[in-house]
Design a protein around this motif. Structure first.
Motif, short mmCIF file in Angstrom:
data_model
loop_
_atom_site.label_atom_id
_atom_site.label_comp_id
_atom_site.label_asym_id
_atom_site.label_seq_id
_atom_site.Cartn_x
_atom_site.Cartn_y
_atom_site.Cartn_z
N LYS A 22 4.06 -47.18 10.59
CA LYS A 22 4.54 -46.35 10.55
C LYS A 22 5.46 -45.38 9.58
O LYS A 22 4.93 -44.23 9.51
CB LYS A 22 5.53 -45.80 11.73
CG LYS A 22 5.48 -46.53 13.09
CD LYS A 22 6.57 -46.35 14.12
CE LYS A 22 5.86 -46.67 15.58
NZ LYS A 22 7.20 -46.11 16.40
N MET A 23 5.15 -46.46 8.65
CA MET A 23 6.01 -45.93 6.96
C MET A 23 4.90 -44.86 6.72
O MET A 23 4.74 -43.90 5.85
CB MET A 23 6.29 -47.24 6.34
CG MET A 23 7.35 -47.74 6.65
SD MET A 23 7.57 -49.10 5.86
CE MET A 23 8.24 -48.03 4.11
N SER A 83 19.50 -50.53 12.46
CA SER A 83 18.79 -49.31 13.89
C SER A 83 17.22 -48.69 13.40
O SER A 83 17.16 -48.53 14.06
CB SER A 83 20.56 -48.64 13.53
OG SER A 83 20.32 -47.49 12.95
N ALA A 84 17.22 -48.08 11.92
CA ALA A 84 15.81 -48.13 11.55
C ALA A 84 15.03 -48.76 11.55
O ALA A 84 13.55 -48.76 11.58
CB ALA A 84 16.46 -47.64 9.95
N MET A 88 11.83 -48.92 14.99
CA MET A 88 10.63 -49.19 13.45
C MET A 88 10.47 -47.61 13.72
O MET A 88 9.24 -46.75 13.49
CB MET A 88 9.09 -48.81 14.84
CG MET A 88 9.38 -50.69 15.09
SD MET A 88 9.35 -51.93 13.76
CE MET A 88 9.74 -52.73 13.65
N ASN A 89 11.26 -47.22 12.68
CA ASN A 89 11.80 -45.72 11.80
C ASN A 89 10.91 -45.30 10.33
O ASN A 89 11.63 -45.58 9.92
CB ASN A 89 13.31 -45.26 12.49
CG ASN A 89 13.09 -44.03 11.63
OD1 ASN A 89 12.26 -43.44 11.12
ND2 ASN A 89 13.54 -42.89 12.34
N GLY A 90 9.82 -45.10 10.23
CA GLY A 90 9.46 -45.23 9.85
C GLY A 90 10.05 -44.28 8.87
O GLY A 90 9.84 -44.80 7.07
N GLU A 91 9.68 -43.44 9.46
CA GLU A 91 10.29 -42.13 8.13
C GLU A 91 11.66 -42.87 7.14
O GLU A 91 12.03 -42.95 5.90
CB GLU A 91 10.56 -41.08 8.86
CG GLU A 91 11.41 -40.25 7.26
CD GLU A 91 11.33 -38.73 8.54
OE1 GLU A 91 11.91 -37.24 7.55
OE2 GLU A 91 10.57 -37.53 9.53
N LYS A 95 12.39 -43.14 3.57
CA LYS A 95 13.15 -42.85 2.35
C LYS A 95 13.90 -43.75 2.28
O LYS A 95 14.55 -43.35 0.90
CB LYS A 95 13.56 -42.00 3.69
CG LYS A 95 12.70 -40.84 3.82
CD LYS A 95 13.89 -39.29 4.67
CE LYS A 95 13.00 -37.98 4.95
NZ LYS A 95 13.19 -37.54 5.55
N GLN A 96 14.80 -44.44 2.40
CA GLN A 96 15.54 -45.05 2.06
C GLN A 96 14.38 -45.97 0.55
O GLN A 96 15.24 -46.56 -0.75
CB GLN A 96 15.62 -46.79 3.09
CG GLN A 96 16.77 -48.35 2.17
CD GLN A 96 16.83 -48.74 3.24
OE1 GLN A 96 16.55 -48.96 4.73
NE2 GLN A 96 18.07 -49.68 2.61
#
Length: 103
Positions: A22-23, A83-84, A88-91, A95-96
């Motif tokens: 996802k990243m 939470s990311a 699995m919030n790749g974006e 960004k982090q």
């Protein structure tokens, strides 16, 4: 195209495979050539090479100080937002990483 080399650290190096995918997809959308490698926490010393940032899975946050000492301030180290990671919030994770490299 901007490029970033990220080391993801977790317990066994396997739980992050979906996050890596996802990243990399988010990187393509954002115009960032994203190279992500996942390693177990006890195996990172020989994989620091060209890494620009180290992100720790929340399950290994207790190793943060040890890893910061290992890299001697040469590579930014941070724990992935829980939470990311959980969603699995790749974006958001990418960004982090970019924020850490750019600051």
């Amino acid at each position: 195209m901007k490029e970033i080399n990220i080391l993801l650290v977790c317990n066994a190096g396997m739980s992050t495979s979906l996050l890596i995918e996802k990243m990399e997809k988010a990187g393509a959308i954002l115009g960032v050539e994203t190279h992500v490698e996942a390693r177990p926490v006890d195996d990172i010393k020989s994989h620091l090479g060209n890494k620009e940032v180290i992100l720790l899975g929340p399950q290994v946050r207790f190793k943060e100080k040890q890893i910061v000492a290992l890299v001697e301030g040469k590579i930014p180290v941070a724990v992935i937002d829980m939470s990311a990671y959980g969603t699995m919030n790749g974006e958001k994770v990418l960004k982090q990483a970019l924020d850490l490299v750019n600051n």
